[in-house]
Design an enzyme around this catalytic site. Structure first.
Site, PDB file in Angstrom:
ATOM      1  CG  ASN A  77     -12.257  -3.720  -2.265  1.00 29.05           C
ATOM      2  OD1 ASN A  77     -12.263  -3.025  -3.281  1.00 29.05           O
ATOM      3  ND2 ASN A  77     -11.118  -4.141  -1.726  1.00 29.05           N
ATOM      4  CB  CYS A 109      -9.425   4.634  -4.275  1.00 26.50           C
ATOM      5  SG  CYS A 109      -9.320   3.019  -5.067  1.00 26.50           S
ATOM      6  CG  HIS A 155     -10.675   0.285   0.689  1.00 31.92           C
ATOM      7  ND1 HIS A 155     -10.084   0.613   1.891  1.00 31.92           N
ATOM      8  CD2 HIS A 155      -9.773   0.652  -0.272  1.00 31.92           C
ATOM      9  CE1 HIS A 155      -8.889   1.136   1.676  1.00 31.92           C
ATOM     10  NE2 HIS A 155      -8.683   1.169   0.376  1.00 31.92           N
ATOM     11  CD1 TRP A 209     -11.624  -1.002 -14.364  1.00 35.25           C
ATOM     12  CD2 TRP A 209     -10.825  -1.308 -16.426  1.00 35.25           C
ATOM     13  NE1 TRP A 209     -12.131  -0.002 -15.147  1.00 35.25           N
ATOM     14  CE2 TRP A 209     -11.661  -0.164 -16.431  1.00 35.25           C
ATOM     15  CE3 TRP A 209     -10.212  -1.686 -17.625  1.00 35.25           C
ATOM     16  CZ2 TRP A 209     -11.907   0.600 -17.573  1.00 35.25           C
ATOM     17  CZ3 TRP A 209     -10.450  -0.935 -18.772  1.00 35.25           C
ATOM     18  CH2 TRP A 209     -11.284   0.196 -18.740  1.00 35.25           C
ATOM     19  CD  GLN A 268     -10.075   5.575  -1.277  1.00 35.37           C
ATOM     20  OE1 GLN A 268      -8.928   5.203  -1.075  1.00 35.37           O
ATOM     21  NE2 GLN A 268     -10.362   6.814  -1.647  1.00 35.37           N
ATOM     22  NE  ARG A 312      -7.524   6.027   2.594  1.00 43.21           N
ATOM     23  CZ  ARG A 312      -6.918   4.922   2.153  1.00 43.21           C
ATOM     24  NH1 ARG A 312      -6.790   4.705   0.859  1.00 43.21           N
ATOM     25  NH2 ARG A 312      -6.486   4.017   3.008  1.00 43.21           N
ATOM     26  NE  ARG A 348      -3.405  -2.273   1.154  1.00 48.35           N
ATOM     27  CZ  ARG A 348      -4.193  -1.450   0.479  1.00 48.35           C
ATOM     28  NH1 ARG A 348      -5.055  -0.688   1.135  1.00 48.35           N
ATOM     29  NH2 ARG A 348      -4.128  -1.375  -0.832  1.00 48.35           N
ATOM     30  CG  ASP A 401     -10.704   0.781  -7.444  1.00 46.61           C
ATOM     31  OD1 ASP A 401      -9.520   1.180  -7.538  1.00 46.61           O
ATOM     32  OD2 ASP A 401     -11.075  -0.029  -6.588  1.00 46.61           O
ATOM     33  NE  ARG A 459       4.988   1.726   5.805  1.00 43.14           N
ATOM     34  CZ  ARG A 459       6.198   1.219   5.655  1.00 43.14           C
ATOM     35  NH1 ARG A 459       6.511   0.499   4.577  1.00 43.14           N
ATOM     36  NH2 ARG A 459       7.127   1.399   6.575  1.00 43.14           N
ATOM     37  CB  SER A 465      -0.891   0.006   1.241  1.00 46.05           C
ATOM     38  OG  SER A 465      -1.468   1.274   1.439  1.00 46.05           O
TER      39      SER A 465
END
Length: 352
Positions: free
Chosen positions: A197, A301, A166, A263, A169, A328, A139, A261, A92, A88
Site C-alpha cells: 500500500n 515508515c 497509505h 516485509w 504516510q 506524520r 485505519r 517497508d 494514532r 498504530s
C-alpha cells in the site's frame, strides 16, 4: 548529475544556521487551491497542485507552531472520529496530538469501542458519526470499508491506512524530502521491498511532484497491475521515469532516496517464513547505498525490522526515519486543516 540549483539546496542541510525558508518561492496558483470538504482515500484523486498545497500548509503549520511557538486553534470546537481496526503508533499519535494541538477534540475508536461491521453496518456508522463529528479518519484492513464510509458520510473521510493505499504516510515522506533536499522535482526515489500500500501511494504521487521512481520487488510481490498502469500514464504525463525490476541493486543505482517497508504486514503473519525467504537479498545496507547517488538518504515508515535494513544504515546520518515519523504529525495536521478550513499559509512555499 545534479543541477547547480539542486546542489545549492542540498548544501543547506549541512548548514544548521541557514533556514531553507530563506530560499523559498513566492505565492503562485496554489493560492487558489481549495480542498475544503474533500475526502482523502487515495492521492490518486488529488492533482499536482492539490498535493503541493497540502505540503505547503503542513510546512507552514510546522514553522509557525514548532519554530515560532504560535498557538493556532484552527479546529477549535471541532471533533474527529478516529476508527482503528489495526493498531498504530504514528497514525494514532500524530492524529490525536495534532488535532488537539489545533484546538479540536479527537475520539479514538477501536473495533471494541464501536459496532462497525458487527452490530451496525458501515453505512449506519458513517451516518451516525457524520452527525456527531466533523471528520472521520479510518485505519482499516479493506479499502472497500473506506469507500463505504465515504459514500454515506456527510463529513470528510481520511484514509489512515488500507490494504491498497497509505496516503498520509506519503505526504510525510515528501515533506521530509522537501525539507532535506530543498526541492523535490528531479529527485529519484528507489523502493526496495514489497509491492504494498505504501508503494501504491508513492506510485500515485511521485510523478505529480516531478519525482522519478525506481521499484524493486521480488517476483510474486509486484505492485497491483492496475496501479502500475496508472503510474505509467502519470509518468508520461509529468515527464518522469518509472522503472520496475526484481533486482534491488539495479533499482538503487543512481538514486537519491532508498525506501523500504515491512516485509510482513499485519494480517500476513502466517506468511512470515515464506516471505523472509522470498525477500532474501533485499535488505538495504551500505552496499546498496554504494551504487546510489552520493547524497543518498534512507526512509522507512516504521516499525522497522533488522532484516529490512541494517543498523548501520538505519541509525546513520543518512537515515531520515525519525524526522519522517515526526512529519506524520505536521502533514496530518496540514491535511485536517485543509479539509476543514480555508486556511491561508503565511510563509512562502518551498520549491517543488
Amino acid at each position: 548529475m545534479f543541477s547547480v540549483k539542486k546542489s545549492f539546496f542540498c548544501v543547506l542541510k549541512i548548514l544548521p544556521n541557514i533556514s531553507v525558508r530563506n530560499f523559498c518561492t513566492g505565492h503562485t496558483a496554489l493560492d487558489k487551491v481549495n480542498l475544503m470538504g474533500r475526502s482523502l482515500l487515495t492521492l490518486r484523486d488529488f492533482g499536482s497542485d492539490e498535493i503541493k498545497r497540502l505540503l505547503w500548509i503542513s510546512r507552514d503549520l510546522k514553522h509557525r507552531i514548532k519554530h515560532e511557538g504560535q498557538y493556532l486553534p484552527l479546529l477549535q470546537g471541532k471533533s474527529i472520529a478516529m476508527i482503528f481496526e489495526k493498531r498504530s503508533t504514528r497514525t494514532r499519535m500524530s492524529t490525536e496530538t495534532g488535532f488537539a494541538l489545533l484546538g479540536g477534540h479527537p475520539c479514538f475508536l477501536t473495533s471494541q469501542d464501536i459496532h462497525l461491521g458487527t452490530n451496525e453496518s458501515t453505512t449506519d456508522t458513517a451516518r451516525v458519526l457524520s452527525g456527531l463529528t466533523d471528520l472521520i479518519l479510518a485505519r482499516v484492513y479493506s479499502h472497500s470499508t473506506l469507500e463505504e464510509l465515504q459514500k454515506d458520510s456527510s463529513v470528510p473521510v481520511i484514509n489512515g491506512l488500507s490494504d491498497l493505499y497509505h496516503p498520509i504516510q506519503i505526504l510525510a515522506d515528501f515533506l521530509t524530502l522537501q525539507e532535506h533536499y530543498g526541492c523535490l522535482s528531479g529527485l529519484t526515489v528507489s523502493w526496495i521491498g514489497d509491492g504494498n500500500n505504501v508503494l501504491h501511494s508513492f506510485m500515485m504521487t511521485a510523478a505529480k511532484l516531478g519525482v522519478h521512481l525506481r521499484v524493486a520487488t521480488p517476483k510474486g510481490y509486484e505492485p497491483d497491475g492496475g496501479i502500475v498502469q496508472e503510474a505509467k500514464i502519470l509518468s508520461k504525463q509529468f515527464g518522469t521515469q518509472l522503472f520496475l525490476t526484481s533486482d534491488p541493486m539495479e533499482a538503487a543505482h543512481g538514486s537519491n532516496v532508498l525506501v523500504t517497508d515491512t516485509w510482513v504486514s499485519m494480517g500476513q503473519e502466517e506468511e512470515k517464513v515464506q516471505r523472509l525467504k522470498d525477500f532474501h537479498g533485499y535488505q538495504i545496507t551500505m552496499q546498496t547505498g554504494a551504487v546510489a547517488s552520493p547524497d543518498w538518504t534512507f526512509l522507512h515508515c516504521l516499525p522497522r525490522k533488522q532484516e529490512e535494513v541494517d543498523d548501520q544504515v538505519f541509525y546513520s546520518p543518512r537515515s531520515l526515519v525519525f524526522l519522517e515519523a515526526e512529519n506524520r504529525k505536521w502533514t496530518i495536521m496540514g491535511l485536517m486543516v485543509a479539509l476543514l478550513t480555508d486556511y491561508k499559509p503565511k510563509m512562502p512555499m518551498l520549491k517543488f
